[in-house]
Structures are given as structure tokens and as C-alpha cells.
Design an enzyme around this catalytic site. Sequence first.
Site, PDB file in Angstrom:
ATOM      1  N   ARG A 126       0.838  -1.265   0.001  1.00 30.97           N
ATOM      2  CA  ARG A 126      -0.049  -0.015   0.058  1.00 30.97           C
ATOM      3  C   ARG A 126       1.011   1.282   0.004  1.00 30.97           C
ATOM      4  O   ARG A 126       0.521   2.214  -0.874  1.00 30.97           O
ATOM      5  CB  ARG A 126      -0.857  -0.130   1.114  1.00 30.97           C
ATOM      6  CG  ARG A 126      -1.818   1.304   1.351  1.00 30.97           C
ATOM      7  CD  ARG A 126      -2.644   1.172   2.638  1.00 30.97           C
ATOM      8  NE  ARG A 126      -1.585   1.049   4.034  1.00 30.97           N
ATOM      9  CZ  ARG A 126      -1.192   2.110   4.484  1.00 30.97           C
ATOM     10  NH1 ARG A 126      -1.584   3.321   3.974  1.00 30.97           N
ATOM     11  NH2 ARG A 126      -0.393   1.984   5.544  1.00 30.97           N
TER      12      ARG A 126
ATOM     13  N   ARG B   8      10.727  -0.073   9.060  1.00 30.12           N
ATOM     14  CA  ARG B   8      11.094  -0.372  10.370  1.00 30.12           C
ATOM     15  C   ARG B   8      12.805  -0.349  10.384  1.00 30.12           C
ATOM     16  O   ARG B   8      13.444  -0.538   9.345  1.00 30.12           O
ATOM     17  CB  ARG B   8      10.606  -1.739  10.590  1.00 30.12           C
ATOM     18  CG  ARG B   8       9.282  -2.035  11.040  1.00 30.12           C
ATOM     19  CD  ARG B   8       8.897  -1.026  12.406  1.00 30.12           C
ATOM     20  NE  ARG B   8       7.513  -1.313  12.928  1.00 30.12           N
ATOM     21  CZ  ARG B   8       6.231  -0.562  12.480  1.00 30.12           C
ATOM     22  NH1 ARG B   8       6.710   0.442  11.744  1.00 30.12           N
ATOM     23  NH2 ARG B   8       5.401  -0.621  13.139  1.00 30.12           N
TER      24      ARG B   8
ATOM     25  N   GLU C  42      14.369   0.541  18.385  1.00 27.61           N
ATOM     26  CA  GLU C  42      13.437   1.543  19.272  1.00 27.61           C
ATOM     27  C   GLU C  42      12.188   0.805  19.770  1.00 27.61           C
ATOM     28  O   GLU C  42      11.747   1.655  20.845  1.00 27.61           O
ATOM     29  CB  GLU C  42      12.715   2.596  18.018  1.00 27.61           C
ATOM     30  CG  GLU C  42      12.120   2.010  16.889  1.00 27.61           C
ATOM     31  CD  GLU C  42      11.514   3.187  16.132  1.00 27.61           C
ATOM     32  OE1 GLU C  42      10.467   3.715  16.532  1.00 27.61           O
ATOM     33  OE2 GLU C  42      11.955   3.217  14.894  1.00 27.61           O
TER      34      GLU C  42
ATOM     35  N   HIS D 165      10.524   8.753  14.285  1.00 26.40           N
ATOM     36  CA  HIS D 165       9.371   7.686  14.008  1.00 26.40           C
ATOM     37  C   HIS D 165       7.818   8.498  13.798  1.00 26.40           C
ATOM     38  O   HIS D 165       6.849   8.089  14.413  1.00 26.40           O
ATOM     39  CB  HIS D 165       8.932   6.677  14.838  1.00 26.40           C
ATOM     40  CG  HIS D 165       8.167   5.510  14.354  1.00 26.40           C
ATOM     41  ND1 HIS D 165       8.624   4.028  14.669  1.00 26.40           N
ATOM     42  CD2 HIS D 165       7.528   5.261  13.388  1.00 26.40           C
ATOM     43  CE1 HIS D 165       7.767   3.350  13.937  1.00 26.40           C
ATOM     44  NE2 HIS D 165       6.929   3.859  13.058  1.00 26.40           N
TER      45      HIS D 165
END
Length: 325
Positions: free
Chosen positions: A158, A237, A266, A291
Site C-alpha cells: 500500500r 522499520r 526503538e 518515527h
Amino acid sequence: MSRRPRVLNAEPWEYSPRARRVLERFADVEDGPVDRAALVERARAVDALIVRLGHRVDAEVLGRPSRLQAVVTATTGLDHVDLGAAEAAGVAVLSLRGERAFLEGIRATVEHTFALLLTLLRRTHRASAHVEAGGWERDRFRGHELAGRTLGIVGLGRIGTAVAELGTAFRMPVLAYDPFREGWPGTVERASSLADLLGRAQVLSLHVPLADETRNLIGSNELGLLPEGAFVINTARGGVLDEDALLAALDTGRLGGAALDVLQGEEEGRPLRPALLERARGGDRLVVTPHIGGATWESMEKTEVFMAEKLEAALMGAAAGKEGA
């Protein structure tokens, strides 16, 4: 369910009021924030636990006798949840994974990918700081254009597909590598292999989930295949990119630069690597954001309301099933 469910929102900072109203129509809501010890203890006494990315929901949280029925996270990535431990405990994990129809309307990470790319190529963060310090020297901040640069996308799901669409709008030739994609957009060239893509990508953008097969997918060998002066963007990621290899490639001057919205470790609360921080602080060729790809007011409200309604359906459906048994 004769009693009202209890829901612990472990990370309620700036949680959507609309989503909270959804929760309160079917449950009693307890707010965090909670530390690790409190999370382990309080999760036992609630029916549902809501987290973002600030907690690791693992066997310590899930493996004790409790009334917990569901863990709710408004994310597609689930590397912060131990899915095996959840299955063993009989706890449902409710997330955005697989909710493609809904997610088509969520564009925040797509837009941030290009925000990072433009920041990196046009050095806007440095130019702005220069003006704030009283300067006005335009020739110090000559940048690069996107038009004509080949955009290589790893993972044409997506987000990768939407990034490809924007790349085309910026007049970038776009190619992608995704061995699992069946239909293929006519505006995107299909790379025959990861090595094929890396050999031609002047901009490399990563859009794959973190799994065993994608951990350190891009390491020193892969970075070495990129054309000299290439740029690397990671909004997927942290674990899919070997940060030591990236720093080494930046040190040699072979890469034009990199922009990261995600870092290794993280989700476990590990601190930023000093070398990474020093590189980001000291030059133009590394940009790091905390992030924030999905962190817009619009996207977070939409996803939090969606997940609250999903939790309501799950708990009320379970209760109806018990009553009808």
C-alpha cells in the site's frame, strides 16, 4: 458480557477524543501512562490493552493468568507484540494489518517519505537553521532535484505503491522489487531482483515489514550495489536496514545521504546510537526523525477511532457468543 469491559490505554497522550468516546460507550477506560512494571501488573486486570509503540507486549505481559482478551495497536507493523505469546495466552491482537480498504485513506507515512527525501536533497533543515541564526547565504545550500532520478522501491504494498505514484508526479522514473506482488502498476518498472533494483536506484526507499527474512535486508553488500551518490530513505522499520553498514557507507562518501524515520531497537526502548546521533548532528547527509511518519492529527484520529470500533465489535461479539452458548 454482563459487566462492562475494562480497557487500559497505556499510551493516552493526545489520544483522540472521538476514539475515547467510542471506548466509553461500551467500556470503562483506565488511562496510563504506565511504566514496564505497572504494565505487566495492570494488564492482568483488564479486558483490553491499548498500546502504540512505546511498550513491548511480550510473554511477561501476556503469559500470566489474567482476564485480558485483546491487545489493540493502531499499527500495521507488529514487531512490538509477541504474536506467539499472544496466541498461547488466547489473547487476540487487533491491529491495522490487512485493513487495506481503510488504510487507502491514510497517507501520512507516504507524505513523510517525500518530506524526508526533499529535506535531504534540498537541505531545508540546515537552510532554515542558517536563517534563524541571522544568515542569508543561498549559495551555501545548493541542493538537488528529484526529476530524472530513478526511484527504487523495495516493497510495493500500500505505502510503496503510493510512494511510486508520488515519484511519478515528481517526474522520477520508478522501479520496484516485490516478489509477492501479483498485479503490477503500469507506471512502475518491475525489477527482476533486489540486486537489479539496487544497481539502478538513485533513490532507495524501503517499505517492507520487519520479519526474520527482512531483518538487515539492506546491509553493506546491498549498499555497495547502489550507484555512487545514491540516497537512502527508511520509513518502514529500523531493523530492515543495517545502521552500521549505513554509517560506514556515509563515512566513505559513496552515498549521497540517508534519511531515517525508524531506528533499530526503538521498539525495545534502546537509546539512539551515539555515532548515528553525531552523524545527524554534524552534517547534511543524515536526517533522522523520531518515527513520526504516521503521526499526523488526521491519521491518528482516523486510526484510533477505527481501532476503538474494532475493539468494540470484538468484545461485544465475544460477549454475545458466550451468552448464546
